[in-house]
Design a protein around this motif. Structure first.
Motif, PDB file in Angstrom:
ATOM      1  N   LEU A   1      67.826  37.554   9.577  1.00  0.00           N
ATOM      2  CA  LEU A   1      67.128  38.482   9.868  1.00  0.00           C
ATOM      3  C   LEU A   1      67.535  39.791  10.961  1.00  0.00           C
ATOM      4  O   LEU A   1      68.576  39.556  11.489  1.00  0.00           O
ATOM      5  N   ALA A   2      66.976  40.770  10.788  1.00  0.00           N
ATOM      6  CA  ALA A   2      67.370  42.014  11.421  1.00  0.00           C
ATOM      7  C   ALA A   2      67.125  41.626  12.973  1.00  0.00           C
ATOM      8  O   ALA A   2      66.224  40.937  13.210  1.00  0.00           O
ATOM      9  N   ARG A   3      67.837  42.337  13.657  1.00  0.00           N
ATOM     10  CA  ARG A   3      67.588  42.086  15.246  1.00  0.00           C
ATOM     11  C   ARG A   3      66.449  42.393  15.635  1.00  0.00           C
ATOM     12  O   ARG A   3      65.916  41.475  16.426  1.00  0.00           O
ATOM     13  N   ARG A   4      65.786  43.521  15.417  1.00  0.00           N
ATOM     14  CA  ARG A   4      64.340  43.460  15.951  1.00  0.00           C
ATOM     15  C   ARG A   4      63.369  42.483  15.472  1.00  0.00           C
ATOM     16  O   ARG A   4      62.500  42.372  16.217  1.00  0.00           O
ATOM     17  N   THR A   5      63.598  42.093  14.413  1.00  0.00           N
ATOM     18  CA  THR A   5      62.607  40.880  13.806  1.00  0.00           C
ATOM     19  C   THR A   5      62.796  39.613  14.880  1.00  0.00           C
ATOM     20  O   THR A   5      62.027  39.033  15.146  1.00  0.00           O
ATOM     21  N   ARG A   6      64.544  39.102  15.045  1.00  0.00           N
ATOM     22  CA  ARG A   6      64.801  38.197  15.642  1.00  0.00           C
ATOM     23  C   ARG A   6      64.141  38.111  17.184  1.00  0.00           C
ATOM     24  O   ARG A   6      63.566  37.343  17.783  1.00  0.00           O
ATOM     25  N   VAL A   7      64.423  39.315  18.035  1.00  0.00           N
ATOM     26  CA  VAL A   7      63.863  39.650  19.145  1.00  0.00           C
ATOM     27  C   VAL A   7      62.382  39.328  19.126  1.00  0.00           C
ATOM     28  O   VAL A   7      61.704  38.790  20.046  1.00  0.00           O
ATOM     29  N   HIS A   8      61.660  39.998  18.163  1.00  0.00           N
ATOM     30  CA  HIS A   8      60.198  40.015  18.152  1.00  0.00           C
ATOM     31  C   HIS A   8      59.829  38.429  18.149  1.00  0.00           C
ATOM     32  O   HIS A   8      58.724  38.196  18.768  1.00  0.00           O
ATOM     33  N   ALA A   9      60.072  37.664  17.278  1.00  0.00           N
ATOM     34  CA  ALA A   9      59.853  36.152  16.953  1.00  0.00           C
ATOM     35  C   ALA A   9      60.214  35.471  18.371  1.00  0.00           C
ATOM     36  O   ALA A   9      59.544  34.697  18.536  1.00  0.00           O
TER      37      ALA A   9
ATOM     38  N   ALA B   1      53.557  36.645  18.443  1.00  0.00           N
ATOM     39  CA  ALA B   1      53.450  35.329  18.031  1.00  0.00           C
ATOM     40  C   ALA B   1      53.118  35.142  16.766  1.00  0.00           C
ATOM     41  O   ALA B   1      53.582  34.204  16.100  1.00  0.00           O
ATOM     42  N   GLY B   2      52.493  35.849  15.957  1.00  0.00           N
ATOM     43  CA  GLY B   2      52.357  35.770  14.573  1.00  0.00           C
ATOM     44  C   GLY B   2      53.556  36.027  13.729  1.00  0.00           C
ATOM     45  O   GLY B   2      54.077  35.226  12.885  1.00  0.00           O
ATOM     46  N   THR B   3      54.717  36.930  14.271  1.00  0.00           N
ATOM     47  CA  THR B   3      55.864  36.812  13.735  1.00  0.00           C
ATOM     48  C   THR B   3      56.781  35.618  14.229  1.00  0.00           C
ATOM     49  O   THR B   3      57.615  35.015  13.050  1.00  0.00           O
ATOM     50  N   ALA B   4      56.591  34.979  15.167  1.00  0.00           N
ATOM     51  CA  ALA B   4      57.424  33.796  15.303  1.00  0.00           C
ATOM     52  C   ALA B   4      56.708  32.533  14.302  1.00  0.00           C
ATOM     53  O   ALA B   4      57.702  31.868  14.029  1.00  0.00           O
ATOM     54  N   VAL B   5      55.619  32.585  13.922  1.00  0.00           N
ATOM     55  CA  VAL B   5      55.255  31.615  13.175  1.00  0.00           C
ATOM     56  C   VAL B   5      55.754  31.765  11.786  1.00  0.00           C
ATOM     57  O   VAL B   5      56.414  31.114  11.057  1.00  0.00           O
ATOM     58  N   ASP B   6      55.833  33.028  11.220  1.00  0.00           N
ATOM     59  CA  ASP B   6      56.325  33.392  10.047  1.00  0.00           C
ATOM     60  C   ASP B   6      58.019  33.341   9.911  1.00  0.00           C
ATOM     61  O   ASP B   6      58.464  33.210   8.885  1.00  0.00           O
ATOM     62  N   ALA B   7      58.588  33.641  10.916  1.00  0.00           N
ATOM     63  CA  ALA B   7      60.064  33.228  10.929  1.00  0.00           C
ATOM     64  C   ALA B   7      60.605  32.028  11.323  1.00  0.00           C
ATOM     65  O   ALA B   7      61.951  31.845  11.201  1.00  0.00           O
ATOM     66  N   ALA B   8      59.834  31.124  11.626  1.00  0.00           N
ATOM     67  CA  ALA B   8      60.102  29.724  12.353  1.00  0.00           C
ATOM     68  C   ALA B   8      60.923  28.954  11.131  1.00  0.00           C
ATOM     69  O   ALA B   8      61.945  28.056  11.389  1.00  0.00           O
ATOM     70  N   SER B   9      60.696  29.153   9.696  1.00  0.00           N
ATOM     71  CA  SER B   9      61.229  28.465   8.816  1.00  0.00           C
ATOM     72  C   SER B   9      62.669  29.193   8.161  1.00  0.00           C
ATOM     73  O   SER B   9      63.306  28.734   7.362  1.00  0.00           O
ATOM     74  N   LEU B  10      62.880  30.382   8.846  1.00  0.00           N
ATOM     75  CA  LEU B  10      64.188  31.411   7.966  1.00  0.00           C
ATOM     76  C   LEU B  10      65.346  31.082   9.034  1.00  0.00           C
ATOM     77  O   LEU B  10      65.182  30.888  10.290  1.00  0.00           O
TER      78      LEU B  10
END
Length: 448
Positions: A315-323, A301-310
């Protein structure tokens, strides 16, 4: 000729205040070491050679030089905290390559105390994982370059362990200070919530992320923590008396085994503290069986918030899935109910003990490899298998340290973790100082 590389921050600042060396001389010597070694380590995304030398001269000209606790001390800053005039990339191609207009408050406090920022250090994308690699570079453990320095403050930890700076600034949302510190043989403290200003990412991972120091000695960590907390001078080390210490060799995350080198380090540290007059008992906190799920919910969830505006395409695939996974949990995480329940469950344990002592990690760090190109599940499995010890104390918001203790079969450092209730950072530092006194560690890796 006196060399200042390898000296502690306290030693350097004292010499600068007494005008036995200039800030420019100290900074230039450390910059030369960065130039010589960083191609092998990969600690820095940006090295501020000319800017750092100019800032060193500004420190030398200050009228309050004789009162600066970090006078002329070179520091590295994790690349998720703004440094005026430098871009803030957070390990990602999706972030803007534009200069920051202002320093983050922690960077401003370091500069006000006389420190000189020599560079920004590598992080994994959006500081998500416990390994440090990505589009901007890969950071290796100076003690064992085949392996990652850890993450997400891996670049900062590697810079200190390699002797490129005496101290560095990082932060910790699920272990991101303690994991690389344990890998790289450093002292760190994740302070309790509210001791040091946050302002990390888009919301401090719901208040779980804390800024803190990476250092080679407890005294340096104490001084830097005081500066970051806005406390001015650090309190003199005080003997805490006989503390009640609980030794736990159980993983908080069900099903994750702890390897012998790390459990042995914790047992040995317990023996040292017992012989030093502390009351040590084997006891396990009542971790709930659901802790793994709770950790994953908050982590994603923390990553979802950080990635919301990007732009997700960058983003790398692992980051997209995490978010993407984290977005499903945002409503539940924002209530704070799971964290409050965890605090209520664990707090009674600390009525019987002052400090919890555990292994810092479960096993040695993964290889220094392109983990950002690998799948999400593979990253999750690798991270969980080696670093299950740290997340509970971000979820509770309580202070926790990693302290070097012993060595692994490879010769790289081992480490233990110390945990206490809020407001007891001084007890943790005092206990760590006792371990340092009785079992001193080699402070930097033998790279030359």
């Amino acid at each position: 000729m006196t060399t200042w590389v390898g000296r502690t921050a306290v030693e350097i600042a004292a010499a600068v205040r007494e005008k036995r060396v200039t800030p420019r001389e100290v900074v230039a010597e450390h910059l030369a070491r960065v130039e010589r070694l960083d191609a092998r380590v990969g600690a820095f995304r940006v090295v501020r050679t000319e800017a750092a030398l100019a800032e060193a001269d500004e420190v030398a000209a200050r009228g309050d030089l004789d009162r600066l606790p970090l006078a002329g001390v070179p520091v590295a800053v994790k690349d998720n905290l703004a440094v005026r005039g430098e871009s803030l990339r957070v390990g990602s191609a999706a972030t803007a390559d534009t200069p920051a207009l202002e320093d983050h408050v922690t960077v401003a406090r370091l500069r006000a105390a006389g420190a000189v920022v020599v560079g920004l250090t590598h992080v994994p994308e959006l500081c998500v994982f416990g390994t440090t690699e990505g589009v901007h570079g890969t950071t290796r453990n100076p003690w064992d370059p085949r392996r990652t320095a850890g993450g997400s403050s891996g670049g900062s930890a590697a810079a200190v362990a390699a002797g490129m700076v005496p101290v560095a600034l990082g932060n910790d949302g699920m272990g991101s200070l303690r994991i690389p510190a344990a890998n790289c043989g450093l002292v760190t403290i994740k302070p309790g919530h509210g001791v040091v200003p946050g302002g990390i990412g888009e919301g401090d991972w719901f208040g779980m992320s804390e800024n803190g120091p990476l250092a080679t000695t407890v005294r340096d960590a104490r001084v830097m923590l005081a500066v970051l907390a806005g406390a001015g001078e650090a309190d003199e080390e005080a003997a805490p008396g006989s503390l009640r210490v609980a030794l736990s060799l159980r993983s908080p995350i069900a099903g994750v085994p702890l390897s012998t080198p790390y459990t042995s380090a914790a047992r040995d540290a317990a023996g040292v503290l017992m012989r030093a007059g502390h009351q040590v008992r084997r006891a396990d906190p009542p971790y709930p069986a659901s802790l793994g799920v709770t950790s994953l919910m908050h982590w994603t969830a923390g990553t979802a918030v950080d990635a919301a505006s990007l732009d997700p395409r960058l983003l790398a695939r692992r980051t997209r899935v995490h978010a993407r996974i984290g977005r499903r949990f945002l409503g539940r995480v924002r209530t704070g109910r799971a964290r409050e329940e965890l605090r209520d469950r664990l707090k009674p344990f600390f009525t019987g003990y002052d400090v919890l002592l555990t292994p810092a990690l479960a096993r040695r760090s993964p290889s220094a490899a392109p983990w950002h190109e690998r799948g999400w599940l593979r990253n999750i499995a690798a991270n969980t298998a080696y670093s299950p010890m740290t997340p509970p104390w971000n979820l509770t918001g309580w202070p926790a340290m990693s302290v070097p203790f012993g060595t692994l079969p490879s010769g790289a450092p081992s480490a233990v973790q110390l945990v206490a209730l809020p407001g007891r950072e001084a007890d943790l530092l005092a206990l760590a100082a006792r371990l340092e006194e009785l079992r001193p560690w080699r402070r930097t890796a033998p790279l030359e």
